[in-house]
Each structure stands twice: as C-alpha cells, then as structure tokens.
Design a protein around this motif. Structure first.
Motif, PDB file in Angstrom:
ATOM      1  N   ASP A   1       2.310  51.004 -39.893  1.00 23.03           N
ATOM      2  CA  ASP A   1       1.765  51.924 -40.830  1.00 23.03           C
ATOM      3  C   ASP A   1       1.424  53.422 -40.146  1.00 23.03           C
ATOM      4  OD1 ASP A   1      -1.872  51.055 -40.345  1.00 23.03           O
ATOM      5  OD2 ASP A   1      -0.138  51.479 -38.833  1.00 23.03           O
ATOM      6  N   SER A   2       2.048  53.790 -39.060  1.00 26.23           N
ATOM      7  CA  SER A   2       1.736  54.909 -38.559  1.00 26.23           C
ATOM      8  C   SER A   2       2.545  56.129 -38.946  1.00 26.23           C
ATOM      9  CB  SER A   2       2.170  54.771 -36.940  1.00 26.23           C
ATOM     10  OG  SER A   2       3.512  54.895 -36.555  1.00 26.23           O
ATOM     11  N   GLY A   3       3.684  56.155 -39.778  1.00 30.97           N
ATOM     12  CA  GLY A   3       4.429  57.171 -40.202  1.00 30.97           C
ATOM     13  C   GLY A   3       5.346  57.919 -39.031  1.00 30.97           C
ATOM     14  N   SER A   4       5.895  57.106 -38.209  1.00 26.67           N
ATOM     15  CA  SER A   4       6.715  57.513 -36.749  1.00 26.67           C
ATOM     16  C   SER A   4       6.112  58.082 -35.556  1.00 26.67           C
ATOM     17  CB  SER A   4       7.663  58.585 -37.374  1.00 26.67           C
ATOM     18  OG  SER A   4       7.021  59.847 -37.403  1.00 26.67           O
ATOM     19  N   ARG A   5       4.698  58.021 -35.775  1.00 29.83           N
ATOM     20  CA  ARG A   5       3.880  58.448 -34.433  1.00 29.83           C
ATOM     21  C   ARG A   5       3.924  57.323 -33.257  1.00 29.83           C
ATOM     22  NH1 ARG A   5      -1.768  59.505 -37.358  1.00 29.83           N
ATOM     23  NH2 ARG A   5      -0.877  57.737 -39.028  1.00 29.83           N
ATOM     24  N   LEU A   6       4.044  57.803 -32.221  1.00 29.56           N
ATOM     25  CA  LEU A   6       3.973  56.920 -30.889  1.00 29.56           C
ATOM     26  C   LEU A   6       2.856  56.688 -30.186  1.00 29.56           C
ATOM     27  CD1 LEU A   6       7.625  57.707 -29.024  1.00 29.56           C
ATOM     28  CD2 LEU A   6       6.909  55.522 -30.446  1.00 29.56           C
ATOM     29  N   THR A   7       2.310  55.566 -29.817  1.00 39.24           N
ATOM     30  CA  THR A   7       1.236  55.424 -29.028  1.00 39.24           C
ATOM     31  C   THR A   7       1.579  54.687 -27.648  1.00 39.24           C
ATOM     32  OG1 THR A   7      -0.223  54.896 -31.168  1.00 39.24           O
ATOM     33  CG2 THR A   7      -0.899  54.243 -28.763  1.00 39.24           C
ATOM     34  N   PHE A   8       1.274  55.573 -26.531  1.00 43.61           N
ATOM     35  CA  PHE A   8       1.714  55.450 -25.170  1.00 43.61           C
ATOM     36  C   PHE A   8       0.837  54.485 -24.487  1.00 43.61           C
ATOM     37  CE2 PHE A   8       5.418  58.061 -24.191  1.00 43.61           C
ATOM     38  CZ  PHE A   8       5.348  59.142 -25.219  1.00 43.61           C
ATOM     39  N   GLY A   9       1.395  53.521 -23.693  1.00 46.15           N
ATOM     40  CA  GLY A   9       0.630  52.925 -22.604  1.00 46.15           C
ATOM     41  C   GLY A   9       0.263  53.835 -21.616  1.00 46.15           C
ATOM     42  N   GLU A  10      -0.848  53.491 -20.748  1.00 47.22           N
ATOM     43  CA  GLU A  10      -1.088  54.289 -19.575  1.00 47.22           C
ATOM     44  C   GLU A  10       0.011  54.449 -18.463  1.00 47.22           C
ATOM     45  OE1 GLU A  10      -5.939  54.540 -20.109  1.00 47.22           O
ATOM     46  OE2 GLU A  10      -5.118  53.661 -18.537  1.00 47.22           O
ATOM     47  N   GLY A  11       0.967  53.495 -18.404  1.00 45.83           N
ATOM     48  CA  GLY A  11       2.067  53.689 -17.559  1.00 45.83           C
ATOM     49  C   GLY A  11       1.869  52.656 -16.252  1.00 45.83           C
ATOM     50  N   THR A  12       3.174  52.442 -15.605  1.00 46.25           N
ATOM     51  CA  THR A  12       3.103  51.765 -14.220  1.00 46.25           C
ATOM     52  C   THR A  12       3.600  52.636 -13.349  1.00 46.25           C
ATOM     53  OG1 THR A  12       3.588  49.593 -15.365  1.00 46.25           O
ATOM     54  CG2 THR A  12       4.226  50.172 -13.114  1.00 46.25           C
ATOM     55  N   GLN A  13       2.906  53.031 -12.379  1.00 43.17           N
ATOM     56  CA  GLN A  13       3.392  54.000 -11.141  1.00 43.17           C
ATOM     57  C   GLN A  13       4.098  53.062 -10.204  1.00 43.17           C
ATOM     58  OE1 GLN A  13       2.499  57.372 -10.318  1.00 43.17           O
ATOM     59  NE2 GLN A  13       4.392  57.149  -9.120  1.00 43.17           N
ATOM     60  N   LEU A  14       5.409  53.487 -10.282  1.00 45.54           N
ATOM     61  CA  LEU A  14       6.377  52.699  -9.078  1.00 45.54           C
ATOM     62  C   LEU A  14       6.735  53.428  -8.132  1.00 45.54           C
ATOM     63  CD1 LEU A  14       8.363  50.274  -8.594  1.00 45.54           C
ATOM     64  CD2 LEU A  14      10.115  51.378 -10.132  1.00 45.54           C
ATOM     65  N   THR A  15       6.767  52.985  -7.019  1.00 42.22           N
ATOM     66  CA  THR A  15       7.123  53.576  -5.725  1.00 42.22           C
ATOM     67  C   THR A  15       7.925  52.912  -4.778  1.00 42.22           C
ATOM     68  OG1 THR A  15       4.936  54.786  -5.393  1.00 42.22           O
ATOM     69  CG2 THR A  15       6.239  54.409  -3.536  1.00 42.22           C
ATOM     70  N   VAL A  16       9.317  53.298  -4.813  1.00 47.80           N
ATOM     71  CA  VAL A  16      10.289  52.221  -3.880  1.00 47.80           C
ATOM     72  C   VAL A  16      10.372  53.201  -2.760  1.00 47.80           C
ATOM     73  CG1 VAL A  16      12.778  51.815  -4.027  1.00 47.80           C
ATOM     74  CG2 VAL A  16      11.416  52.017  -6.100  1.00 47.80           C
ATOM     75  N   ASN A  17      10.167  52.332  -1.696  1.00 51.29           N
ATOM     76  CA  ASN A  17      10.232  52.906  -0.144  1.00 51.29           C
ATOM     77  C   ASN A  17      11.626  52.893   0.288  1.00 51.29           C
ATOM     78  OD1 ASN A  17       7.654  54.156   0.047  1.00 51.29           O
ATOM     79  ND2 ASN A  17       6.616  52.001   0.278  1.00 51.29           N
ATOM     80  N   PRO A  18      12.213  53.724   1.272  1.00 51.01           N
ATOM     81  CA  PRO A  18      13.547  53.346   1.804  1.00 51.01           C
ATOM     82  C   PRO A  18      13.424  52.264   2.839  1.00 51.01           C
ATOM     83  CG  PRO A  18      12.841  55.431   2.329  1.00 51.01           C
ATOM     84  CD  PRO A  18      11.598  54.932   1.412  1.00 51.01           C
TER      85      PRO A  18
END
Lengths: 114, 110
Positions: free
Chosen positions: B93-110
């Motif tokens: 029912d949002s009329g195309s509006r996106l709601t974001f999560g707070e994210g996952t911070q990914l760190t890939v070490n060599p």
C-alpha cells in the motif's frame, strides 16, 4: 547512458543558508524520489513524485521542499539549513509501481551544515 | 509502518569464504531490492527480487514472499565485496515507496 545524475556532489553550508539539490534522469521514468542517509543507517524517504507536476511527502519531509516542473528533473530545496540536515542525499527514479519496476539511484550528494 | 530487519549487522570473512545475509520484513510487499553500498558511498543495485530466485555471477538471492524473508548469498567472497548490503522493500500500500533495512556491514579480508 547517464542514468540518474545528482548535482552537486559535495556542499558545505552555514546554518540558515538555503540551497537546491538537482536530480536529473534520462530514462524517461515517471517516478522520482529523494532519500537521506545518516551514518550507520539505511535510507529514509524525504519526498517523492509520481509524475511531472506532482509531489508527495515521505517519511521525513520536514525542512525540505521539492518541485517536479519537468519529467526528467526533481529538485530538493532546503530553505533554512540546520545542522540536523547534515547527511548524504540520494535521488532515485523508476518507471513506477504496478509492473514492479526497480528504483535506480544516483551517486549521492554529501551535504554538511555548520 | 513496515519493519525491515537485516542480519547479521556485521560480518567479517576471509577471502574465498561464502556467506548468507538475511532480510525479514513484517508485511506483504510489491517489490524487494538488494543493494551494495561500496566504500565510496555508491549504491549498486544487485537484485530486484519480489519473489523467487535469481543469480548473477557469485551472487544469488532468494525471496520467499509468503514467509516474508529474503536471502542474499555471496560465494567465494572477494575483497571488493566489502561494503554495506541493504535490503529495501516496497509495501503493497506504499505507492512505490521503498523502506530500507539498516544494512549488513561486510568486511572481506585478504
């Protein structure tokens, strides 16, 4: 293919100053959006537009105004900037809802209010 | 309004490892998108996936709309995969509006 272009990329303002952020898209999209992103958070919708000449409020509209005089452009205005408006601003566009079209984002504008 | 929860909030991997990121949402949605925000702040659209499974190279995503969750799989991770991964949903029912999560911070070490 430029996609969604935001200008400027960086700006520093003093409290009380005004400015306008410009978003331009070349994909003939009907819908356009302005989001803000604060440190450590996801994006929050400020205002959006479902077509030329239309605007609507999002989740955090206070202190901002918008205009969509041309289909390809969506302007975000700050009439009297406040430190709380220091943020990264993203513009997005899409064909709209119904056919389930994804939103495409610009590279952001980093705004600091001193 | 709709709630979007992402897990884990932070993830550290060694290069070559696999990982799964999860996105739970609290209501029916029209649209779900996965984004990667790179260290320069750019938002890269990874998947548009309101339902089903999609694959793009080492990345794949699955959304089970009836159970209100989506998964992002990263295989054979590389240092360039580092950044923040966001899930965003468009409620019915949002009329195309996106709601974001707070994210996952990914760190890939060599």
């Amino acid at each position: 293919n430029a996609g969604v272009t935001q200008t400027p990329k960086f700006r520093v303002l003093k409290t009380g100053q005004s400015m306008t952020l410009l978003c331009a898209q070349d994909m003939n999209h009907e819908y356009m959006y302005w989001y803000r992103q604060d440190p450590g958070m996801g994006l929050r919708l400020i205002h959006y537009s479902v077509g030329e000449g239309t605007t609507a409020k999002g989740e955090v509209p206070d202190g901002y105004n918008v205009s969509r005089l041309k289909k390809q452009n969506f302007l975000l205005g700050l009439e009297s900037a406040a430190p709380s408006q220091t943020s990264v601003y993203f513009c997005a566009s899409s064909y709209g809802t119904g056919d389930r079209q994804p939103q495409h984002f610009g590279d952001g504008t980093r705004l600091s209010i001193l | 309004g709709i709630q979007v929860e992402q897990s884990p909030p932070d993830l550290i991997l060694q290069e070559g490892a696999n990982s799964t990121l999860r996105c739970n949402f609290s209501d029916s949605v029209n649209n779900l998108q996965w984004f990667h925000q790179n260290p320069w702040g750019q938002l890269i659209n990874l998947f548009y996936i309101p339902s089903g499974t999609k694959q793009n190279g080492r990345l794949s995503a699955t959304t089970v709309a009836t159970e209100r969750y989506s998964l992002l799989y990263i295989s054979s991770s590389q240092t360039t995969d580092s950044g923040v991964y966001f899930c965003a949903v468009e409620p019915w029912d949002s009329g195309s509006r996106l709601t974001f999560g707070e994210g996952t911070q990914l760190t890939v070490n060599p």
